[in-house]
Enzyme design. Sequence first.
Site, mmCIF file in Angstrom:
data_model
loop_
_atom_site.group_PDB
_atom_site.id
_atom_site.type_symbol
_atom_site.label_atom_id
_atom_site.label_comp_id
_atom_site.label_asym_id
_atom_site.label_seq_id
_atom_site.Cartn_x
_atom_site.Cartn_y
_atom_site.Cartn_z
ATOM 1 N N CYS A 269 45.788 32.728 41.029
ATOM 2 C CA CYS A 269 45.682 32.220 42.407
ATOM 3 C C CYS A 269 44.698 31.061 42.507
ATOM 4 O O CYS A 269 45.073 29.925 42.792
ATOM 5 C CB CYS A 269 45.199 33.330 43.338
ATOM 6 S SG CYS A 269 46.204 34.786 43.286
HETATM 7 N N1 SAJ Z 1 34.923 33.811 40.276
HETATM 8 C C1 SAJ Z 1 33.686 33.216 40.068
HETATM 9 N N2 SAJ Z 1 32.724 33.379 41.017
HETATM 10 C C2 SAJ Z 1 32.944 34.111 42.160
HETATM 11 C C3 SAJ Z 1 34.219 34.698 42.353
HETATM 12 C C4 SAJ Z 1 35.192 34.540 41.397
HETATM 13 O O1 SAJ Z 1 33.458 32.554 39.055
HETATM 14 O O2 SAJ Z 1 32.028 34.239 42.972
HETATM 15 C C5 SAJ Z 1 35.981 33.614 39.271
HETATM 16 C C6 SAJ Z 1 36.497 34.922 38.719
HETATM 17 O O3 SAJ Z 1 35.745 35.311 37.594
HETATM 18 C C7 SAJ Z 1 37.930 34.548 38.328
HETATM 19 C C8 SAJ Z 1 38.312 33.496 39.372
HETATM 20 O O4 SAJ Z 1 37.078 32.999 39.902
HETATM 21 O O5 SAJ Z 1 37.979 33.978 37.048
HETATM 22 C C9 SAJ Z 1 39.157 34.070 40.510
HETATM 23 O O6 SAJ Z 1 38.464 35.192 40.958
HETATM 24 P P1 SAJ Z 1 38.862 35.968 42.350
HETATM 25 O O7 SAJ Z 1 37.761 36.900 42.634
HETATM 26 O O8 SAJ Z 1 39.230 34.991 43.386
HETATM 27 O O9 SAJ Z 1 40.064 36.856 41.893
HETATM 28 P P2 SAJ Z 1 41.618 36.610 41.926
HETATM 29 O O10 SAJ Z 1 42.062 35.375 41.234
HETATM 30 O O11 SAJ Z 1 42.206 37.895 41.479
HETATM 31 O O12 SAJ Z 1 41.886 36.356 43.465
HETATM 32 C C10 SAJ Z 1 42.513 37.312 44.213
HETATM 33 C C11 SAJ Z 1 43.005 36.572 45.413
HETATM 34 N N3 SAJ Z 1 43.977 37.369 46.085
HETATM 35 C C12 SAJ Z 1 45.126 36.770 46.471
HETATM 36 O O13 SAJ Z 1 45.370 35.609 46.284
HETATM 37 C C13 SAJ Z 1 46.087 37.638 47.155
HETATM 38 C C14 SAJ Z 1 41.874 36.231 46.339
HETATM 39 O O14 SAJ Z 1 42.378 35.726 47.589
HETATM 40 C C15 SAJ Z 1 41.031 37.442 46.601
HETATM 41 O O15 SAJ Z 1 39.977 37.112 47.500
HETATM 42 C C16 SAJ Z 1 40.456 37.894 45.279
HETATM 43 O O16 SAJ Z 1 41.580 38.347 44.519
HETATM 44 C C17 SAJ Z 1 39.451 39.020 45.451
HETATM 45 O O17 SAJ Z 1 38.731 39.018 46.472
HETATM 46 O O18 SAJ Z 1 39.357 39.817 44.528
#
Ligand code: SAJ
Length: 451
Positions: A269
């Site tokens: 995403c």
């Molecule tokens: N990440 C960071 N720092 C942060 C948060 C995330 O480096 O503060 C990195 C993570 O390690 C990862 C990437 O960013 O590599 C994405 O992380 P994410 O927490 O956004 O996880 P995703 O990709 O699984 O995003 C999903 C998304 N859900 C949908 O699109 C339906 C996102 O909108 C959600 O907010 C997220 O999950 C969530 O909250 O877990």
Amino acid sequence: MLMDLILDRKAVVGVIGLGYVGLPLAVEMAEAGYRVYGIDINEEKVQSLVDGHSYIIDVESDKIAKMISSGKFHPTTDFSVIAQCDAVSICVPTPLRKTKDPDVTYITSAVAEIKKYMHKGMLITLESTTYPGTTEELIQHEIEELGYVIGEDFYVCFSPERVDPGNPVYNTQNTPKVIGGITPVCTELGCRLYGQFLERVVPVSSTKVAEMVKLLENTFRSVNIGLVNELALMCDRMGINVWEVIDAAATKPFGFMPFYPGPGIGGHCIPLDPMYLSWKAKMFNFYNKFIELASDINGNMPRYAISKLMDALNMQSKSLRGSKILILGMAYKKDIDDVRESPALDLYALISEKGADVDYHDPFVPTFRNGNEVIKSVELTSQNVGEYDCVVLATNHSVFDYKMISEKAKLILDTRNGFKQYHENIVKLGAPLETGAIMKAYQEILAGKYQ
Ligand code: SAJ
């Protein structure tokens, strides 16, 4: 009449794409009493479901078996079942091409199949994340070419998927669902259908609004992650521990939401969705800055992590070339097994390119492909962890024995602030190399010295 069929739960519904979005959706629809055709091009997936086995982390196999035996759920590769469907939801992938423009071929393929079996009175809902305008361009206009009239002969909505695989609190059923239709009656039908099996539906006035909602949600994350990643570079340069700064800022009970630096961003995403928006905006001669800047900063973090690794080894008069390096964690975020776009993959490739001898250990990821090679996860023991010149924590899985690793490893590069205790041998992303004194003071504060 479609509305009656929806309200009486006699509507036959189709779900195209049985992945982490489509399968949980099909389950909710079947459990609400609808007859559901689950359509996927992958024969193995379909057979697995027919045999009562789930391949999705959030869907129990016994639920699938029950739905199959009750006759409510029919997994198939045969698109002709669409002829029997009163409503179809499209949940197919929308990847980016290497040129960072959207690849909507899965959507166009699904629509081409729908057109073959189209009939009056059908509701089509697109759930795949995409740029504003897609639903009108690739669904409404395509079906209108068959002579159908939108809002009278057929209905079209967009409803962004909000599935967070493995989330123990939020699931398909209890996550509010935004739905926008091409016409008001489309919106009403979409909301009525999804409202039969989801806790809360959020109507919006058009498909474009609904498409933009999803992109705002994920661009919000990408830009804020980019902000803290840039702050990490700044703090490193200024001799400040960014992790302590964020932890303290996060005590603000309003007007702040913590994000954390890392070795880059992964997943299906966050690295991709904002680029959809950026690409479409350019067609309106709108050249955004935040999305591209965040993507640039986030995309550069793996190389920053490598430079930090070389600095850390340099402290011990070692070069990266010829060193033995262990990467802890290959998944794109903690406690999951998905490696798509994972920054740890970049770290592995970059460290190899620099001539180091690199292994990885990830209990969730037994193997991954590095070009044509299949790389296997190595065992992590208190004996072998000390054989590496540096251990790089790329994904802070909860299952790691951080205490043992910090005691046995010669040197640690912590890119996720996974190691909370102070140790002379731990170097952190976003903090100065000489972390000893800084981290010692920080640990004393964490231990409540000044409370
Ligand atoms: N990440 C960071 N720092 C942060 C948060 C995330 O480096 O503060 C990195 C993570 O390690 C990862 C990437 O960013 O590599 C994405 O992380 P994410 O927490 O956004 O996880 P995703 O990709 O699984 O995003 C999903 C998304 N859900 C949908 O699109 C339906 C996102 O909108 C959600 O907010 C997220 O999950 C969530 O909250 O877990």
